[in-house]
Write a protein that holds these residues in place. Structure first.
Motif, PDB file in Angstrom:
ATOM      1  N   ALA A 100      39.752  36.180  40.946  1.00  0.00           N
ATOM      2  CA  ALA A 100      39.000  36.913  41.962  1.00  0.00           C
ATOM      3  C   ALA A 100      38.192  38.029  41.312  1.00  0.00           C
ATOM      4  O   ALA A 100      38.525  38.519  40.227  1.00  0.00           O
ATOM      5  CB  ALA A 100      39.948  37.488  43.008  1.00  0.00           C
ATOM      6  N   ALA A 101      37.115  38.412  41.976  1.00  0.00           N
ATOM      7  CA  ALA A 101      36.285  39.502  41.473  1.00  0.00           C
ATOM      8  C   ALA A 101      37.062  40.810  41.504  1.00  0.00           C
ATOM      9  O   ALA A 101      38.030  40.967  42.257  1.00  0.00           O
ATOM     10  CB  ALA A 101      35.014  39.617  42.309  1.00  0.00           C
ATOM     11  N   GLU A 102      36.649  41.736  40.684  1.00  0.00           N
ATOM     12  CA  GLU A 102      37.349  43.016  40.595  1.00  0.00           C
ATOM     13  C   GLU A 102      37.321  43.735  41.939  1.00  0.00           C
ATOM     14  O   GLU A 102      36.279  43.859  42.579  1.00  0.00           O
ATOM     15  CB  GLU A 102      36.696  43.886  39.523  1.00  0.00           C
ATOM     16  CG  GLU A 102      37.432  45.188  39.263  1.00  0.00           C
ATOM     17  CD  GLU A 102      36.803  45.990  38.142  1.00  0.00           C
ATOM     18  OE1 GLU A 102      37.255  47.117  37.901  1.00  0.00           O
ATOM     19  OE2 GLU A 102      35.845  45.474  37.511  1.00  0.00           O
ATOM     20  N   GLY A 103      38.487  44.160  42.374  1.00  0.00           N
ATOM     21  CA  GLY A 103      38.594  44.852  43.651  1.00  0.00           C
ATOM     22  C   GLY A 103      38.857  43.946  44.832  1.00  0.00           C
ATOM     23  O   GLY A 103      39.025  44.429  45.957  1.00  0.00           O
ATOM     24  N   GLU A 104      38.906  42.628  44.611  1.00  0.00           N
ATOM     25  CA  GLU A 104      39.164  41.682  45.689  1.00  0.00           C
ATOM     26  C   GLU A 104      40.498  40.979  45.458  1.00  0.00           C
ATOM     27  O   GLU A 104      40.896  40.737  44.319  1.00  0.00           O
ATOM     28  CB  GLU A 104      38.043  40.643  45.782  1.00  0.00           C
ATOM     29  CG  GLU A 104      36.686  41.230  46.139  1.00  0.00           C
ATOM     30  CD  GLU A 104      35.628  40.150  46.287  1.00  0.00           C
ATOM     31  OE1 GLU A 104      35.984  38.962  46.138  1.00  0.00           O
ATOM     32  OE2 GLU A 104      34.464  40.496  46.540  1.00  0.00           O
ATOM     33  N   GLU A 105      41.187  40.651  46.561  1.00  0.00           N
ATOM     34  CA  GLU A 105      42.486  39.997  46.459  1.00  0.00           C
ATOM     35  C   GLU A 105      42.351  38.518  46.131  1.00  0.00           C
ATOM     36  O   GLU A 105      43.195  37.947  45.445  1.00  0.00           O
ATOM     37  CB  GLU A 105      43.262  40.174  47.767  1.00  0.00           C
ATOM     38  CG  GLU A 105      43.632  41.623  48.067  1.00  0.00           C
ATOM     39  CD  GLU A 105      44.462  41.750  49.325  1.00  0.00           C
ATOM     40  OE1 GLU A 105      44.736  40.703  49.951  1.00  0.00           O
ATOM     41  OE2 GLU A 105      44.836  42.877  49.679  1.00  0.00           O
ATOM     42  N   GLU A 106      41.323  37.857  46.644  1.00  0.00           N
ATOM     43  CA  GLU A 106      41.110  36.441  46.383  1.00  0.00           C
ATOM     44  C   GLU A 106      39.621  36.141  46.381  1.00  0.00           C
ATOM     45  O   GLU A 106      38.817  36.890  46.941  1.00  0.00           O
ATOM     46  CB  GLU A 106      41.825  35.579  47.426  1.00  0.00           C
ATOM     47  CG  GLU A 106      41.375  35.824  48.850  1.00  0.00           C
ATOM     48  CD  GLU A 106      42.129  34.977  49.865  1.00  0.00           C
ATOM     49  OE1 GLU A 106      43.073  34.278  49.458  1.00  0.00           O
ATOM     50  OE2 GLU A 106      41.775  35.017  51.051  1.00  0.00           O
TER      51      GLU A 106
END
Length: 342
Positions: free
Chosen positions: A29-35
């Motif tokens: 997942a992208a940085e700062g995102e859970e999925e």
């Protein structure tokens, strides 16, 4: 899938499970995102497949692929049961009780849970279809709930066969390894895009020419969902299986098949020192420990199924009762505080 003929469904599922989902749902997942976005779209993928194909082998293959990539796949199944189309709910419920057999405590007197014991999709289809005749529903129910009965749908799924055209197995050898090296893949099989899935004999042939190429094991289908711990060295007195690990490190002890663990073995294999990166599916936990979204899916799924599943849904009904008790208790505390203030 409405415009795709049934003969191409197998190819579509193969493309999804071996080429698309591993690099989309399995991506970080992208940085700062859970999925990532693909992981958030899994309920839609499940609902689409369940909606347009009634082949239980395809359902099992798709779900086992996702179970190896996503630890909270049970939330996606509950989402489909709660908000999916009437046609997609029965397969989702069938898979829920098949891969989480502890939801049905009556199955623990058997060594393993075969799909024929939990293949209730034909029953649920009749129940969700309001236009189905009552007599026909009763007939389907008796057939599907019989321990010795055979479902009209295929049982289980088969792994890929070796993709090398010159394979000595003549198209019958199961693929057990995967190669991601583009040069080797296109050199050995120009007609298939990477990755390349091959049998053990072809792996040895390629290694003679490319000794530095790395091959990776692939998961095999679960022949059955064991009700007891599959660890051969298990020393626990309570051997009821409560977790399924889809990591290759654990699966290597079970013939490269996902392995079922009891509580003690699961704690030994997966703790803060080892197995932190394993994809493990455990029993559905306490309702008050769930996140709000999971609570909502669980309640809505029970509302959809409680009138139809009876004994199978007893555990889930108990969970809802617990949720309701917590809500009422918290509401009483809130009211008492208001009265104290006033």
């Amino acid at each position: 899938m409405t415009s795709i003929p049934d003969t191409l469904h197998h190819q579509l599922i193969t493309t999804l499970c071996y080429y698309i989902l591993p690099v989309t749902v399995g991506a970080s997942a992208a940085e700062g995102e859970e999925e990532n976005y693909a992981a958030a779209s899994v309920p839609a993928v499940l609902m689409m497949i369940f909606q347009y194909t009634d082949n239980s082998a395809f359902h099992c293959e798709l779900l086992e692929c996702l179970m190896a990539l996503k630890a909270d796949i049970v939330k996606d199944l509950l989402c489909v049961i709660a908000y999916g189309t009437p046609t997609s709910r029965p397969p989702a419920a069938n898979l829920l009780f098949y891969y989480w057999p502890n939801l049905n405590p009556t199955l623990y007197d058997r060594r393993g849970v075969h799909i024929k014991f939990s293949d209730i999709s034909s029953v649920l289809k009749a129940m969700f279809n309001k236009s189905a005749q009552a007599a026909k529903s009763d007939s389907i129910s008796q057939t599907a709930n019989s321990d010795s009965g055979e479902s009209k749908n295929p049982k289980g799924w088969k792994p890929l066969v070796c993709q090398i055209e010159e394979c000595d197995g003549d198209g019958t050898s199961e693929a057990v390894k995967v190669c991601h090296d583009h040069a080797v893949c296109l050199g050995a099989c120009p007609d298939n895009p990477p990755p390349l899935y091959i049998c053990i004999d072809c792996v040895e042939d390629i290694k003679r020419e490319h000794s530095t190429v790395e091959f990776f094991d692939i998961l095999m289908p679960m022949a059955q969902v064991s009700a007891t711990c599959e660890n051969k060295n298990c020393r626990s007195s309570e051997k009821n299986a409560i977790a399924t690990c889809f990591s290759m490190e654990c699966a290597s002890y079970n013939g490269n098949k996902p392995i079922r663990y009891c509580t003690q073995c699961n704690n030994i294999r997966h703790n803060n020192r080892r197995g932190t990166d394993h994809v493990v599916h455990t029993t559905i936990g306490s309702p008050w420990a769930m996140d709000p979204q999971m609570q909502n899916y669980t309640i809505e799924a029970i509302v959809r199924l409680k009138a139809y599943l009876q004994k199978r849904a007893a555990y889930l009904v108990a969970m809802v009762c617990g949720l309701l008790w917590v809500c009422v208790h918290q509401h009483q505390i809130h009211l008492s505080r208001c009265w104290d203030v006033s």
